[in-house]
Design a protein around this motif. Structure first.
Motif, PDB file in Angstrom:
ATOM      1  N   VAL A   1       0.748  -1.308   0.010  1.00 51.35           N
ATOM      2  CA  VAL A   1      -0.076   0.040  -0.155  1.00 51.35           C
ATOM      3  C   VAL A   1       0.906   1.181   0.021  1.00 51.35           C
ATOM      4  O   VAL A   1       0.731   2.100  -0.975  1.00 51.35           O
ATOM      5  N   PHE A   2       1.952   1.494   0.807  1.00 52.57           N
ATOM      6  CA  PHE A   2       2.632   2.585   0.975  1.00 52.57           C
ATOM      7  C   PHE A   2       3.651   2.766  -0.327  1.00 52.57           C
ATOM      8  O   PHE A   2       4.032   3.792  -0.318  1.00 52.57           O
ATOM      9  N   PHE A   3       4.017   1.635  -0.587  1.00 53.38           N
ATOM     10  CA  PHE A   3       5.048   1.792  -1.872  1.00 53.38           C
ATOM     11  C   PHE A   3       4.374   2.456  -2.838  1.00 53.38           C
ATOM     12  O   PHE A   3       4.967   3.293  -3.316  1.00 53.38           O
ATOM     13  N   PHE A   4       3.077   2.067  -3.011  1.00 52.26           N
ATOM     14  CA  PHE A   4       2.137   2.657  -4.219  1.00 52.26           C
ATOM     15  C   PHE A   4       2.046   3.872  -4.005  1.00 52.26           C
ATOM     16  O   PHE A   4       2.301   4.809  -5.020  1.00 52.26           O
TER      17      PHE A   4
ATOM     18  N   THR B   1       2.944   9.326  -6.060  1.00 52.26           N
ATOM     19  CA  THR B   1       3.168  11.018  -5.725  1.00 52.26           C
ATOM     20  C   THR B   1       4.533  11.550  -6.132  1.00 52.26           C
ATOM     21  O   THR B   1       4.523  12.537  -6.710  1.00 52.26           O
ATOM     22  N   ILE B   2       5.445  11.123  -5.652  1.00 53.39           N
ATOM     23  CA  ILE B   2       6.801  11.433  -5.600  1.00 53.39           C
ATOM     24  C   ILE B   2       7.774  10.700  -6.561  1.00 53.39           C
ATOM     25  O   ILE B   2       8.527  11.052  -7.360  1.00 53.39           O
TER      26      ILE B   2
ATOM     27  N   SER C   1       8.892   5.804   1.417  1.00 56.46           N
ATOM     28  CA  SER C   1      10.224   6.436   0.969  1.00 56.46           C
ATOM     29  C   SER C   1      10.839   5.556   0.035  1.00 56.46           C
ATOM     30  O   SER C   1      11.456   5.790  -1.265  1.00 56.46           O
ATOM     31  N   SER C   2      10.438   4.230   0.141  1.00 53.83           N
ATOM     32  CA  SER C   2      10.848   3.498  -1.207  1.00 53.83           C
ATOM     33  C   SER C   2      10.171   3.260  -2.212  1.00 53.83           C
ATOM     34  O   SER C   2      10.942   3.273  -3.339  1.00 53.83           O
ATOM     35  N   GLY C   3       9.012   3.454  -2.302  1.00 53.74           N
ATOM     36  CA  GLY C   3       8.259   3.676  -3.324  1.00 53.74           C
ATOM     37  C   GLY C   3       8.902   4.771  -4.108  1.00 53.74           C
ATOM     38  O   GLY C   3       8.636   5.095  -5.171  1.00 53.74           O
ATOM     39  N   THR C   4       9.027   5.936  -3.411  1.00 51.12           N
ATOM     40  CA  THR C   4       9.522   7.520  -4.140  1.00 51.12           C
ATOM     41  C   THR C   4      10.615   7.141  -5.063  1.00 51.12           C
ATOM     42  O   THR C   4      10.787   7.744  -5.925  1.00 51.12           O
ATOM     43  N   SER C   5      11.712   6.336  -4.445  1.00 48.44           N
ATOM     44  CA  SER C   5      12.892   6.218  -5.135  1.00 48.44           C
ATOM     45  C   SER C   5      13.109   4.719  -5.898  1.00 48.44           C
ATOM     46  O   SER C   5      13.611   4.739  -7.064  1.00 48.44           O
ATOM     47  N   ASN C   6      12.514   3.620  -5.481  1.00 49.76           N
ATOM     48  CA  ASN C   6      12.709   2.581  -6.076  1.00 49.76           C
ATOM     49  C   ASN C   6      11.584   2.160  -7.203  1.00 49.76           C
ATOM     50  O   ASN C   6      12.207   1.388  -7.954  1.00 49.76           O
ATOM     51  N   ILE C   7      10.642   2.729  -7.557  1.00 48.72           N
ATOM     52  CA  ILE C   7       9.766   2.435  -8.670  1.00 48.72           C
ATOM     53  C   ILE C   7      10.701   2.594  -9.781  1.00 48.72           C
ATOM     54  O   ILE C   7      10.450   2.170 -10.880  1.00 48.72           O
ATOM     55  N   ALA C   8      11.350   3.733  -9.809  1.00 51.09           N
ATOM     56  CA  ALA C   8      12.101   3.924 -11.051  1.00 51.09           C
ATOM     57  C   ALA C   8      13.050   3.007 -11.351  1.00 51.09           C
ATOM     58  O   ALA C   8      13.200   2.870 -12.626  1.00 51.09           O
ATOM     59  N   ASN C   9      13.496   2.415 -10.402  1.00 50.29           N
ATOM     60  CA  ASN C   9      14.564   1.442 -10.905  1.00 50.29           C
ATOM     61  C   ASN C   9      13.929   0.085 -11.724  1.00 50.29           C
ATOM     62  O   ASN C   9      14.291  -0.426 -12.578  1.00 50.29           O
ATOM     63  N   ALA C  10      12.466  -0.058 -11.557  1.00 46.97           N
ATOM     64  CA  ALA C  10      11.828  -0.977 -12.153  1.00 46.97           C
ATOM     65  C   ALA C  10      11.486  -0.304 -13.789  1.00 46.97           C
ATOM     66  O   ALA C  10      11.424  -1.263 -14.531  1.00 46.97           O
ATOM     67  N   ILE C  11      10.764   0.625 -13.864  1.00 41.39           N
ATOM     68  CA  ILE C  11      10.333   1.263 -14.879  1.00 41.39           C
ATOM     69  C   ILE C  11      10.841   2.132 -15.951  1.00 41.39           C
ATOM     70  O   ILE C  11      10.624   2.582 -16.745  1.00 41.39           O
ATOM     71  N   ALA C  12      11.787   3.076 -15.110  1.00 39.95           N
ATOM     72  CA  ALA C  12      12.519   4.045 -15.802  1.00 39.95           C
ATOM     73  C   ALA C  12      13.161   3.883 -17.187  1.00 39.95           C
ATOM     74  O   ALA C  12      13.014   4.745 -18.234  1.00 39.95           O
ATOM     75  N   PRO C  13      13.777   2.666 -17.454  1.00 38.67           N
ATOM     76  CA  PRO C  13      14.409   2.303 -18.777  1.00 38.67           C
ATOM     77  C   PRO C  13      13.249   2.444 -19.911  1.00 38.67           C
ATOM     78  O   PRO C  13      13.548   3.076 -20.899  1.00 38.67           O
ATOM     79  N   LEU C  14      12.069   1.658 -19.558  1.00 37.75           N
ATOM     80  CA  LEU C  14      11.031   1.607 -20.553  1.00 37.75           C
ATOM     81  C   LEU C  14      10.523   3.142 -20.595  1.00 37.75           C
ATOM     82  O   LEU C  14      10.371   3.482 -21.973  1.00 37.75           O
TER      83      LEU C  14
ATOM     84  N   PHE D   1      15.540  12.566   3.760  1.00 39.36           N
ATOM     85  CA  PHE D   1      16.374  13.463   3.398  1.00 39.36           C
ATOM     86  C   PHE D   1      17.114  13.327   2.176  1.00 39.36           C
ATOM     87  O   PHE D   1      17.219  14.328   1.111  1.00 39.36           O
ATOM     88  N   LEU D   2      17.491  12.326   1.585  1.00 39.47           N
ATOM     89  CA  LEU D   2      18.105  11.830   0.253  1.00 39.47           C
ATOM     90  C   LEU D   2      17.159  11.978  -0.743  1.00 39.47           C
ATOM     91  O   LEU D   2      17.273  12.551  -1.941  1.00 39.47           O
ATOM     92  N   SER D   3      15.931  11.818  -0.501  1.00 36.59           N
ATOM     93  CA  SER D   3      14.782  11.799  -1.470  1.00 36.59           C
ATOM     94  C   SER D   3      14.600  13.444  -1.526  1.00 36.59           C
ATOM     95  O   SER D   3      14.146  13.626  -2.893  1.00 36.59           O
ATOM     96  N   VAL D   4      14.445  13.935  -0.701  1.00 39.90           N
ATOM     97  CA  VAL D   4      14.372  15.355  -0.822  1.00 39.90           C
ATOM     98  C   VAL D   4      15.359  16.182  -1.692  1.00 39.90           C
ATOM     99  O   VAL D   4      14.941  17.030  -2.581  1.00 39.90           O
TER     100      VAL D   4
END
Length: 393
Positions: free
Chosen positions: A49-52, A57-58, A209-222, A281-284
């Motif tokens: 839920v919170f990863f989504f 959002t971010i 916080s994981s969702g804000t940074s880690n979703i890109a690792n799965a979908i950014a190339p496509l 902090f790193l995400s910000v």
């Protein structure tokens, strides 16, 4: 042919998301599971839920960073190159999850993209350098912050919290009504309920916080190749993360919740606060956070700091031993109030190193967390150098 490649690309992207769920659920909810505040199934549900929420959002901002800023030349991200990148990212993460060691998804993904960038001469070294510096600094800060808390402040914090873990589950599901709802366990005390709620809440914050940074690792190339729509891939990627959280994440939850260090509820709260603060902090500031490594080093640091509370700090003057000076003397809330100095605790309050800090497991975790990103980086670099670099010359 293009449609077939797109199906393959999405499938590999979902495989990466599956492994992200396995790798990041442990650092987020390992303290809560290790302190028996929540079950593995409950942790997986909250992670999904919170990863989504974080991804929706971010997370799209981080997708743009990895899909556009790290590579300077347009046209480098193609459907074919994206599939190869995702293959190395997912394969490397699967190796870590198979061995029960949660590898850094950000380091693995950025490493693979960097391999592509070096092979094609399109890597932005300024962006890569700033990311790498923070990857070195943040785990060190997490380790030493937790270590100092464990060594000097933990007894005082423990008395503030004063939570004794009772037998049985912290929460149970009441299914007597139309809608199932969580209730306190039969042996749960009010203070234990409060502390458990806090550590679960912080786990949810870490999942966000994981969702804000880690979703890109799965979908950014496509997404960077402009062959898929961003919102659709966020939904599909988060679904894959949820599957990983409910399945393969059980190994990493065991590793971070039980094997590295014993985590009573107070320790779980300390670890969660330290690591989540650093990740946010790193995400910000726009850095893809090495979420797994920060949380792991915080756990290791706290266990090491607590295990070294065995010697009283003394001062020898003219051959005579003077009274010890403790941190409590500097942090007392009321005049005359003082936390016990190092060495002044009751014997039962001083855990042994073997109880709190497992060097063998820690070594395995730290080695694998560096090996996995290297696998993706070297593999991607070699593949693009041998097969694809000629396409952009």
């Amino acid at each position: 042919m293009v449609e077939l490649l797109l199906v393959v690309g999405v499938a590999v992207s979902l495989f990466v998301g599956f492994n992200i769920g396995g790798a990041t659920t442990g650092p987020a909810f390992g303290p809560a599971v290790g302190s028996k505040s929540i079950s593995k199934t409950g942790a997986a549900a909250l992670m999904a839920v919170f990863f989504f929420v974080g991804a929706w959002t971010i997370g799209r901002e981080v997708v743009d960073t990895l899909g556009n800023d790290l590579i300077t030349q347009s046209g480098v991200f193609t459907l074919e190159s994206s599939i190869v990148l995702l293959f190395f990212i997912g394969g490397a993460l699967f190796v870590g999850n198979y061995f029960g060691v949660p590898a850094s998804t950000s380091m693995t993904a950025v490493g693979a993209i960097a391999g592509l960038g070096v092979a094609t001469g399109s890597l932005d070294w300024t962006v890569m350098g700033s990311i790498a510096v923070w990857w070195i600094v943040a785990p060190i800060v997490g380790f030493w912050t937790s270590a100092m808390i464990g060594r000097y402040l933990y007894p005082r914090i423990n008395r503030w919290v004063a939570i004794e873990t009772t037998e049985g589950a912290l929460f149970e599901i009441d299914r007597s009504g139309v809608v199932p709802r969580p209730t306190a366990g039969p042996n749960t005390t009010r203070r234990e309920l409060f502390g458990g709620t806090v550590v679960i809440f912080i786990g949810c914050l870490m999942a966000f916080s994981s969702g804000t940074s880690n979703i890109a690792n799965a979908i950014a190339p496509l997404v960077g190749a402009e062959v898929v729509e961003l919102n659709t891939m966020i939904i599909l990627g988060c679904g894959a993360v949820a599957v990983g959280a409910f399945t393969i994440a059980r190994r990493t939850l065991d590793t971070l919740g039980d094997d590295i260090t014993d985590l009573p509820l107070t320790a779980a709260i300390v670890v969660a606060v330290v690591s989540s603060t650093i990740v946010i902090f790193l995400s910000v500031i726009g850095i893809p956070a090495s979420f797994v490594i920060i949380a792991t080093t915080s756990i290791v640091g706290l266990g090491w700091g607590r295990a070294t509370r065995t010697a009283k700090v003394t001062e020898v003057v003219s051959g005579e031993e003077s009274p010890s000076v403790s941190v409590g003397a500097l942090t007392a809330e009321e005049p005359g109030e003082e936390a016990p100095a190092i060495g002044d605790e009751e014997p039962d309050d001083i855990p042994s190193a073997a109880d709190l800090f497992d060097p063998a497991t820690t070594g395995r975790v730290l080695v694998m967390q560096n090996v996995v990103p290297l696998l993706s980086t070297i593999g991607a670099y070699a593949m693009f150098t041998l097969l694809f670099a000629v396409w952009w010359t």
